[in-house]
Design an enzyme around this catalytic site. Structure first.
Site, mmCIF file in Angstrom:
data_model
loop_
_atom_site.group_PDB
_atom_site.id
_atom_site.type_symbol
_atom_site.label_atom_id
_atom_site.label_comp_id
_atom_site.label_asym_id
_atom_site.label_seq_id
_atom_site.Cartn_x
_atom_site.Cartn_y
_atom_site.Cartn_z
ATOM 1 N N GLU A 305 -3.165 -10.346 10.666
ATOM 2 C CA GLU A 305 -2.424 -9.167 10.232
ATOM 3 C C GLU A 305 -1.356 -8.762 11.235
ATOM 4 O OE1 GLU A 305 -0.708 -6.980 8.138
ATOM 5 O OE2 GLU A 305 -2.602 -7.470 7.163
ATOM 6 N N ASP A 309 2.739 -8.765 10.738
ATOM 7 C CA ASP A 309 3.505 -7.524 10.808
ATOM 8 C C ASP A 309 4.657 -7.601 11.807
ATOM 9 O OD1 ASP A 309 1.916 -6.375 8.881
ATOM 10 O OD2 ASP A 309 0.608 -5.344 10.295
ATOM 11 N N SER A 506 0.218 -6.637 2.392
ATOM 12 C CA SER A 506 0.398 -6.492 3.838
ATOM 13 C C SER A 506 1.639 -7.231 4.315
ATOM 14 C CB SER A 506 -0.827 -7.005 4.591
ATOM 15 O OG SER A 506 -1.033 -8.366 4.319
#
Length: 593
Positions: A305, A309, A506
């Protein structure tokens, strides 16, 4: 937590002591502990001398007034558009009244408890006491719970999670002053990322859809290879995102990282070398530590994650300074992490103007007992956006909901915090000719937050267009999600030196956040205010987005929950893709540039 801290003695030097007397008011779960969120297990009573940290949330002086001001400064055409609030102005709305402070502090002192005023506006009274004293104070029965989540198809990891009570009591004279007591009966879930990872270079399995005759061909076309791999160059082609460097160092993009999700600078360097050869591979991010958050750089410590990002912010928003906001640690629950993030943004002298967060929890995981805690967090985000900060949240990966979050009834819902009306919810699309809704993209209508006024017109039109579809399965008056969408499948990243593909909202959230940061760069260069809270702007400018009219969102339906339907993408706003995907040049034009 960051923010104001005053002791009880200091508080009472400002407000005189009051004597409390009277009956009490019981607050409890709607079904005691008979119905609790999936994964939690009651394991027994803690030792009486165990210490529990308690926060009592006091009622804000004027949340309705703050909401009104937020909409005024965020709505294009308003006389005060772009005139964002200062910290002191926000505090005038969000701080509790002196009556509330005096009444609750006096009660605590009468029980020999000295509390500290905490929070950006002094909205909490915080203290630590033995469990036995907490039980006496609140007429409660605090009990230990563990939480177990699947770590693979064959095993589970169990965590000692926290203390909860099915009910508590407060003096009836204080009911109007106290919003909630935490912890109590509202279960705080662990952090959950909205995304999935598969091995590279295998392409994500995505059913191809036939383009609708209504689909309008865009000027920004992408090569056919973008059907199976969507690196930054594809996003630049699809959305008209410029590769020219940003020029304004005061314009900052924030990446929120919760529960010890970390990003390696060496992975970012490798990513830029592979996919942004026009950028310096030494371009990196700045660590911002909130509540002792860290970001160690040892090989093997990176998470999927966090890698995603930072690579799709630094790698998309060329030369926009990027803050990696690491909040808390692996033992910090989700609601606390969100509160800590919001309080940092409210109190920081120079917070980032755009923040993307790719974590959430399906509303189906929660119950009405968690509603008060969700509202408290959401109101904290209202304070942050009032400063002119754009908050983006992934809309979730449960599609229209159904049973995918562990519920057993076929009810359509959305995700939190994406359902908070003061943040921008970002859904997912896939494909390039045309772009279509990803089947897992979270969207629908909240069971806990009412529909904000900026959505009334488009949501009413949508309901008129679908007739009786999904009738009885959703809350017709709930906050509608998502607001917009971006690519969310076949996204290549590098984590711990290994190339993998990501899919999920995400990925969509940092991509859209990067677009807004680049628009802000141009606004700052012109001496104009940044876009701030985006939703009124988005709903006033549907022409700034590529409308998505194909695909639906049934979710990744488990075998034990057949029949889950989804939301279909249609012309205009819909709960599959919102208003669609970003058209950079059209957003720039809508922003008056």
């Amino acid at each position: 937590m960051p923010g104001l801290k005053l002791t009880a003695t200091a508080l009472l030097s400002l407000f005189p002591l009051q004597v409390f007397a009277g009956p009490s008011v019981l607050r409890s779960r709607e079904s005691n502990f008979d119905v609790i969120p999936p994964g939690f297990t009651l394991v027994g009573t803690p030792p009486s001398d165990s210490i529990i940290d308690i926060r009592i949330a006091l009622k804000a002086a004027d949340n309705a007034g703050l909401q009104s001001r937020l909409y005024e400064v965020s709505t294009p055409g308003s006389a005060s558009y772009g005139q964002y609030l200062t910290k002191d102005q926000i505090k005038s709305y969000a701080a509790p009244s002196s009556d509330s402070i005096t009444a609750v502090t006096s009660w605590l002192l009468s029980q020999n408890i000295s509390a500290t005023s905490t929070g950006p506006s002094g909205e909490y009274l915080s203290f630590s006491i033995p469990v036995s004293e907490a039980n006496n104070l609140l007429n409660a029965e605090y009990t230990n719970f563990t939480y177990s989540s699947p770590s693979s198809s064959t095993s589970q990891v169990t965590h000692t999670w926290g203390l909860y009570t099915s009910a508590y009591s407060i003096p009836s004279d204080l009911a109007e002053h106290i919003t909630l007591v935490y912890p109590s009966f509202a279960f705080a879930p662990p952090v959950n990322r909205n995304g999935r990872t598969i091995l590279y270079p295998k392409a994500a399995a995505t059913a191809r859809r036939t383009a609708s005759a209504k689909f309008a061909t865009r000027a920004n076309t992408a090569p056919a290879s973008c059907e199976t791999l969507v690196p930054p160059s594809c996003l630049q082609s699809l959305y008209g995102i410029p590769s020219t460097p940003a020029t304004q160092p005061s314009n900052v993009l924030g990446v929120a990282s919760l529960q010890s999700n970390w990003a390696l600078e060496t992975d970012l360097e490798a990513f830029l070398t592979e996919y942004r050869q026009d950028m310096s591979s030494n371009t990196t991010f700045i660590l911002v530590s909130v509540e002792n958050g860290t970001n160690p750089q040892e090989e093997g410590y990176a998470s999927y994650e966090a890698s995603l990002d930072v690579q799709y912010t630094v790698g998309i928003a060329t030369n926009v300074p990027t803050d990696f906001i690491s909040v808390g640690n692996i033992d910090t629950d989700f609601f606390t992490s969100l509160t800590d993030l919001a309080e940092y943004l409210i109190t920081a002298d120079d917070p980032p103007q755009v923040v993307t967060t790719s974590y959430g929890v399906a509303e189906g995981f929660l119950t009405a007992s968690e509603a008060g805690l969700m509202e408290q967090v959401c109101n904290s985000f209202m304070q942050a956006t009032s400063r002119g900060i754009s908050l983006m949240f992934a809309s979730g990966d449960d599609g229209a909901g159904g049973c995918t979050a562990g519920t057993t009834n076929l009810t359509l819902f959305t995700a939190f915090p994406a359902a908070c009306p003061y943040v921008t919810a970002v859904g997912s699309v896939t494909g390039i000719n045309p772009e279509v809704a990803s089947n897992f993209s979270g969207g629908g209508f909240s069971d806990y937050f009412s529909r904000p006024s900026y959505q009334d017109t488009v949501v009413s039109s949508y309901f008129s267009s679908i007739g009786s579809a999904n009738e009885g399965l959703y809350n017709t008056s709930g906050r509608a999600v998502p607001d917009i969408a971006a690519q969310g499948e076949n996204i290549p990243i590098i984590t711990n030196g290994r190339q993998v593909l990501e899919l999920g909202t995400s990925a969509s959230s940092p991509i859209f956040a990067s677009v807004i940061s680049l628009v802000n760069d141009r606004l700052v260069a012109e001496g104009k205010p940044v876009l701030g809270f985006l939703n009124p702007f988005i709903y006033s400018n549907p022409q700034a987005f590529f409308d998505i009219v194909d695909g639906s969102t049934p979710g990744l339906v488990p075998a034990d929950c057949p029949g889950t339907v989804g939301w279909s993408a249609t012309e205009g706003w819909d709960p599959a893709t919102g208003f669609g995907t970003p058209n950079f040049n059209a957003i720039v034009a809508a922003a008056g540039l």
